[in-house]
Write a protein that holds these residues in place. Sequence first.
Motif, PDB file in Angstrom:
ATOM      1  N   ASN A 174       9.323  -7.726 -18.704  1.00 47.17           N
ATOM      2  CA  ASN A 174       9.089  -8.892 -17.828  1.00 47.17           C
ATOM      3  C   ASN A 174      10.246  -9.114 -16.855  1.00 47.17           C
ATOM      4  N   CYS A 175      10.760  -8.041 -16.314  1.00 48.26           N
ATOM      5  CA  CYS A 175      11.946  -8.155 -15.460  1.00 48.26           C
ATOM      6  C   CYS A 175      11.818  -7.209 -14.262  1.00 48.26           C
ATOM      7  N   PRO A 176      11.084  -7.628 -13.216  1.00 45.48           N
ATOM      8  CA  PRO A 176      10.921  -6.737 -12.066  1.00 45.48           C
ATOM      9  C   PRO A 176      12.232  -6.545 -11.305  1.00 45.48           C
ATOM     10  N   VAL A 177      12.485  -5.299 -10.939  1.00 49.11           N
ATOM     11  CA  VAL A 177      13.644  -5.023 -10.075  1.00 49.11           C
ATOM     12  C   VAL A 177      13.241  -5.362  -8.642  1.00 49.11           C
ATOM     13  N   THR A 178      14.099  -6.122  -7.961  1.00 48.32           N
ATOM     14  CA  THR A 178      13.753  -6.557  -6.597  1.00 48.32           C
ATOM     15  C   THR A 178      14.655  -5.945  -5.539  1.00 48.32           C
ATOM     16  N   GLY A 179      15.776  -5.356  -5.945  1.00 44.95           N
ATOM     17  CA  GLY A 179      16.679  -4.756  -4.952  1.00 44.95           C
ATOM     18  C   GLY A 179      17.687  -3.834  -5.598  1.00 44.95           C
ATOM     19  N   ILE A 180      18.212  -2.928  -4.790  1.00 46.28           N
ATOM     20  CA  ILE A 180      19.296  -2.043  -5.239  1.00 46.28           C
ATOM     21  C   ILE A 180      20.470  -2.313  -4.297  1.00 46.28           C
ATOM     22  N   ARG A 181      21.592  -2.708  -4.862  1.00 46.98           N
ATOM     23  CA  ARG A 181      22.758  -2.926  -4.008  1.00 46.98           C
ATOM     24  C   ARG A 181      23.534  -1.610  -3.859  1.00 46.98           C
ATOM     25  N   VAL A 182      23.953  -1.355  -2.610  1.00 44.97           N
ATOM     26  CA  VAL A 182      24.616  -0.083  -2.300  1.00 44.97           C
ATOM     27  C   VAL A 182      25.998  -0.396  -1.731  1.00 44.97           C
ATOM     28  N   ARG A 183      26.992   0.415  -2.103  1.00 48.95           N
ATOM     29  CA  ARG A 183      28.316   0.251  -1.474  1.00 48.95           C
ATOM     30  C   ARG A 183      28.690   1.569  -0.799  1.00 48.95           C
ATOM     31  N   THR A 184      29.571   1.463   0.180  1.00 48.45           N
ATOM     32  CA  THR A 184      30.069   2.680   0.821  1.00 48.45           C
ATOM     33  C   THR A 184      31.522   2.848   0.409  1.00 48.45           C
ATOM     34  N   ASP A 185      31.851   4.012  -0.173  1.00 48.02           N
ATOM     35  CA  ASP A 185      33.218   4.172  -0.682  1.00 48.02           C
ATOM     36  C   ASP A 185      34.188   4.523   0.449  1.00 48.02           C
ATOM     37  N   ASP A 186      35.448   4.735   0.085  1.00 50.49           N
ATOM     38  CA  ASP A 186      36.492   4.959   1.097  1.00 50.49           C
ATOM     39  C   ASP A 186      36.248   6.217   1.916  1.00 50.49           C
ATOM     40  N   PHE A 187      35.409   7.111   1.405  1.00 47.71           N
ATOM     41  CA  PHE A 187      35.139   8.353   2.124  1.00 47.71           C
ATOM     42  C   PHE A 187      33.819   8.294   2.882  1.00 47.71           C
ATOM     43  N   GLY A 188      33.254   7.098   2.962  1.00 46.49           N
ATOM     44  CA  GLY A 188      32.009   6.923   3.724  1.00 46.49           C
ATOM     45  C   GLY A 188      30.772   7.341   2.950  1.00 46.49           C
ATOM     46  N   VAL A 189      30.908   7.516   1.629  1.00 40.31           N
ATOM     47  CA  VAL A 189      29.768   7.972   0.820  1.00 40.31           C
ATOM     48  C   VAL A 189      29.016   6.756   0.268  1.00 40.31           C
ATOM     49  N   ARG A 190      27.679   6.742   0.429  1.00 47.30           N
ATOM     50  CA  ARG A 190      26.857   5.645  -0.102  1.00 47.30           C
ATOM     51  C   ARG A 190      26.656   5.847  -1.606  1.00 47.30           C
ATOM     52  N   ARG A 191      26.925   4.788  -2.348  1.00 48.77           N
ATOM     53  CA  ARG A 191      26.786   4.866  -3.814  1.00 48.77           C
ATOM     54  C   ARG A 191      26.069   3.643  -4.347  1.00 48.77           C
ATOM     55  N   VAL A 192      25.343   3.823  -5.451  1.00 53.29           N
ATOM     56  CA  VAL A 192      24.680   2.688  -6.105  1.00 53.29           C
ATOM     57  C   VAL A 192      25.745   1.729  -6.639  1.00 53.29           C
ATOM     58  N   GLY A 236      16.069  14.336 -10.203  1.00 55.65           N
ATOM     59  CA  GLY A 236      17.427  14.606  -9.736  1.00 55.65           C
ATOM     60  C   GLY A 236      17.977  13.513  -8.848  1.00 55.65           C
ATOM     61  N   GLU A 237      19.209  13.724  -8.411  1.00 57.78           N
ATOM     62  CA  GLU A 237      19.914  12.720  -7.612  1.00 57.78           C
ATOM     63  C   GLU A 237      19.426  12.779  -6.170  1.00 57.78           C
ATOM     64  N   ALA A 238      19.073  11.616  -5.620  1.00 55.84           N
ATOM     65  CA  ALA A 238      18.554  11.577  -4.251  1.00 55.84           C
ATOM     66  C   ALA A 238      19.655  11.984  -3.275  1.00 55.84           C
ATOM     67  N   PRO A 239      19.323  12.827  -2.270  1.00 54.49           N
ATOM     68  CA  PRO A 239      20.372  13.246  -1.334  1.00 54.49           C
ATOM     69  C   PRO A 239      20.938  12.086  -0.525  1.00 54.49           C
ATOM     70  N   GLU A 240      20.157  11.009  -0.400  1.00 52.98           N
ATOM     71  CA  GLU A 240      20.614   9.903   0.461  1.00 52.98           C
ATOM     72  C   GLU A 240      21.607   8.984  -0.236  1.00 52.98           C
ATOM     73  N   LEU A 241      21.641   8.986  -1.580  1.00 49.85           N
ATOM     74  CA  LEU A 241      22.406   7.948  -2.270  1.00 49.85           C
ATOM     75  C   LEU A 241      22.940   8.472  -3.598  1.00 49.85           C
ATOM     76  N   ARG A 242      24.274   8.481  -3.713  1.00 46.83           N
ATOM     77  CA  ARG A 242      24.873   8.936  -4.973  1.00 46.83           C
ATOM     78  C   ARG A 242      24.561   7.938  -6.088  1.00 46.83           C
ATOM     79  N   GLY A 243      24.240   8.455  -7.236  1.00 48.20           N
ATOM     80  CA  GLY A 243      23.969   7.590  -8.383  1.00 48.20           C
ATOM     81  C   GLY A 243      22.521   7.124  -8.467  1.00 48.20           C
ATOM     82  N   PHE A 244      21.689   7.557  -7.520  1.00 47.62           N
ATOM     83  CA  PHE A 244      20.282   7.136  -7.553  1.00 47.62           C
ATOM     84  C   PHE A 244      19.435   8.350  -7.936  1.00 47.62           C
ATOM     85  N   PHE A 245      18.901   8.317  -9.156  1.00 50.03           N
ATOM     86  CA  PHE A 245      18.154   9.459  -9.680  1.00 50.03           C
ATOM     87  C   PHE A 245      16.656   9.174  -9.659  1.00 50.03           C
ATOM     88  N   LEU A 246      15.881  10.244  -9.486  1.00 45.32           N
ATOM     89  CA  LEU A 246      14.423  10.126  -9.523  1.00 45.32           C
ATOM     90  C   LEU A 246      13.886  10.747 -10.808  1.00 45.32           C
TER      91      LEU A 246
END
Length: 852
Positions: free
Chosen positions: A234-252, A395-405
């Motif tokens: 009973n807990c729908p996920v409504t969003g994924i917050r993403v950060r960009t690290d010091d090297f410009g890499v998008r991460r969960v 596997g890990e999505a190419p667009e976002l580190r830490g986001f697996f399918l």
Amino acid sequence: MASLSRALRVAATCPRRSRTRGLGLRALTGQAGPAAEKSVPYRRTLKDPQGPSTVARGPSQPLPSTAHVVVIGGGSLGCQTLYHLAKLGVSGAVLLERERLTSGTTWHTAGLLWQLRPSDVEVELLAHTRRVVSHDLEEETGLHTGWIQNGGLFIASNRQRLDEYKRLMSLGKAYGVESHVLSPAETKALYPLMNVDDLYGTLYVPHDGTMDPAGTCTALTRAAAARGAQVIENCPVTGIRVRTDDFGVRRVAAVETEHGSIQTPCVVNCAGVWASAVGRMAGVKVPLVAMHHAYVVTERIEGIQNMPNVRDHDASVYLRLQGDALSVGGYETNPIFWEEVSDKFAFGLFDLDWDVFTQHIEGAINRVPVLEKTGVKSTVCGPESFTPDHKPLMGEAPELRGFFLGCGFNSAGMMLGGGCGQELAHWIVHGRPEKDMYSYDIRRFHHLLTDHRRWIRERSHESYAKNYSVVFPHDEPLAGRNMRTDPLHEIKKECLACRGAAAVFNMSYFGKFYLVGLDARKAADWLFSADVSRPPGSTVYTCMLNHRGGTESDLTVSRLAPGPQASALTPAFEGDGYYLAVGGAVAQHNWSHISTVLQDQKFRCQLIDSSEDLGLISIQGPASRAILQEVLDADLSNEAFPFSTHRLVRAAGHLVRAMRLSFVGELGWELHVPKPACVPVYRAVMAAGTKHGLVNAGYRAIDSLSIEKGYRHWHADLRPDDSPLEAGLAFTCKLKSAVPFLGREALEKQRAEGLRRRLVCFTVDEKVPMFGLEAIWRNGQVVGHVRRADFGFAVDKTLAYGYIRDPSGQSVSLDFVKSGDYAVERMGVAHPARAHLKSPFDPDNKRVKGIY
Ligand SMILES: Cc1cc2nc3c(=O)[nH]c(=O)nc-3n(C[C@H](O)[C@H](O)[C@H](O)COP(=O)(O)OP(=O)(O)OC[C@H]3O[C@@H](n4cnc5c(N)ncnc54)[C@H](O)[C@@H]3O)c2cc1C
């Protein structure tokens, strides 16, 4: 109650254009309206007895503020992944389910598990699922998962189909899966209610069976919770917050829900047909479509008890034992897409469209004639996700580190769930799956296609319709063609190449990347198993490995001299520069692997994709030098242009990068050409080549020529679960140097301990077609299976490559290979074979050096 034959009659007598969706069902079952949800008897057994009123007023447990991993979705895949994460020791993994466990697709699955499929990796994945549901879970939890081992029977109504089953039987021997090819009379004795008059034979697999979705998911989550995992319904996920690290890499960074957020570096998207919506929350493309998929449940059938499940591939229909009745389902040519995937759909079903479903009934009645007079108790038509190549998305999505399918299961998510859950958990924990999962890896799709809606839809439709078709070697899909075209597309003609004079291959689809920058040399040393940091002008064939020493890629790397100005042929760069040429179908995989390593190691360099800017025309064969000498403004003699070198030259007036290389074992050059110059350069090559007998050649010719020469094909005889030492590619590994590289430690360990398996070339004198997956016998024992096979026209024999093991568990020495007496078994028949330690064609490598 309507019978199946009545369904057939109603459908046949209603003019197609006048019938509306659901009419057939209403006529047969008396239910009203094209409702999006309908009732079936199962609902009560799976849902809370008090019904929907208990649903979703808040999460079933408080949310933790942080978690190592958050799994989204409590269906087969989510539960399996959570369980395997917990087994790998991931503490506090959390599963978030929007509604209740199994409420998406899983609750109404048919749950069939067949152990044999035409893929060695899939056979292993299925074996693991079977082990989990039939043994491990019960041992761990004391709960019976509902597994029923009633066996499986594949029906062959023609010779090609029986041949396919015989091939499966041979593969099964390599994995210890018991199976038997039965005659029609033997089949009748096993399944007396079956019509066998039109059969060629059947394949009987006694240890196949049926999984129960509720029992399996309950036991999985119970076992996971016992190891510290948390399941929150009973807990729908409504969003994924993403950060960009010091090297410009998008991460969960975090998962957001209506009831708070959980900080986490890792999310697993197991949201079934809702996976695209969850992907969009994170800016990740998930190339799947939702379709209706259905079966009907019959009334009681006398004498059906304990019968095996049946797959009649040629009729595109399956018959699943359900107590003392049958479930009848299949794959239609005209499936219905679920266009607007609703996020309110839980424990839901669609009305069955009899217009679409009727095509299965004739086949079902033909196979088990008693069905003609058997009533239909209920219909089960639910949503399921399908993908362009009928393989899951993992596997890990190419667009976002830490986001697996972990989604897109093409109506096989119950039986593949255990194997895939285990691999996904391994991927998350160790950065790589244990097995070769490339066929399932999201990175197999080029990024230009993963949001190409028309391509995804058309390919997925064709894959669905062909799910039960015979898998012919080299089968190519018809849908979605020409949505991405290469520079020579307009004038290309396909034909066979030959080893006579020369052949030209259009390889423009190759991935072409530049690796440049201050740390490029450090990155190249770490990424590539071979020493590629040779002087500018050199080209090196190398592998890229994972930390287990498995081969993620083989490619050529050319060291560049810094150029004064940026161009498609040479980017401007500081530090060092390398030009990488990788197989076209695996370009995205290579790109993602390199990017991930660069990010993880924090190397200061850039990876530039020039694949769309450059074409690649390769001219191979004894006459290639004479032909190209007329086209290029360079001296092509051995002294001036040795093997494994490259340089910028002019071809018909256009600047190109010429590279002396061969992937077919001949004297030859690759021309890497800026896109606008491809057609004029190609025309100049053809004009010069005509008098030398130059021919156009295609990829199938490459397959045959390269296997004859013993060159490996990545993802066939060289995979992420094969080390270069096992594959006979030790020469690509700089183990004699002291330079560290990714995978080195694993290779050193393997070398010290001895190789447990080894890739061996076999030739078979008999002219029998082989395509891979045949069993390899040595001295009367199965020691492996063929990974890749083809016919070699110069040696006039079938060639087959496979990894062999010593059944005693000892390492496989060269003496072991040489001393055996071999046969390759195809469709139950063993053909004598000879093992080779060197390639049977040109074993001394003279031709690539121009010595003819
Ligand atoms: C008619 C039919 C017959 C089938 N027969 C077989 C068979 O014989 N053998 C076989 O192996 N497979 C079979 N399948 C396929 C198999 O059932 C599916 O592949 C499998 O159940 C899919 O599991 P899943 O976990 O990927 O998806 P689902 O079971 O759909 O689970 C996804 C979950 O994610 C949840 N979710 C979605 N969005 C969110 C969100 N935002 N936040 C939190 N949770 C969310 C959903 O509520 C859902 O519970 C069949 C399928 C159908 C339709």
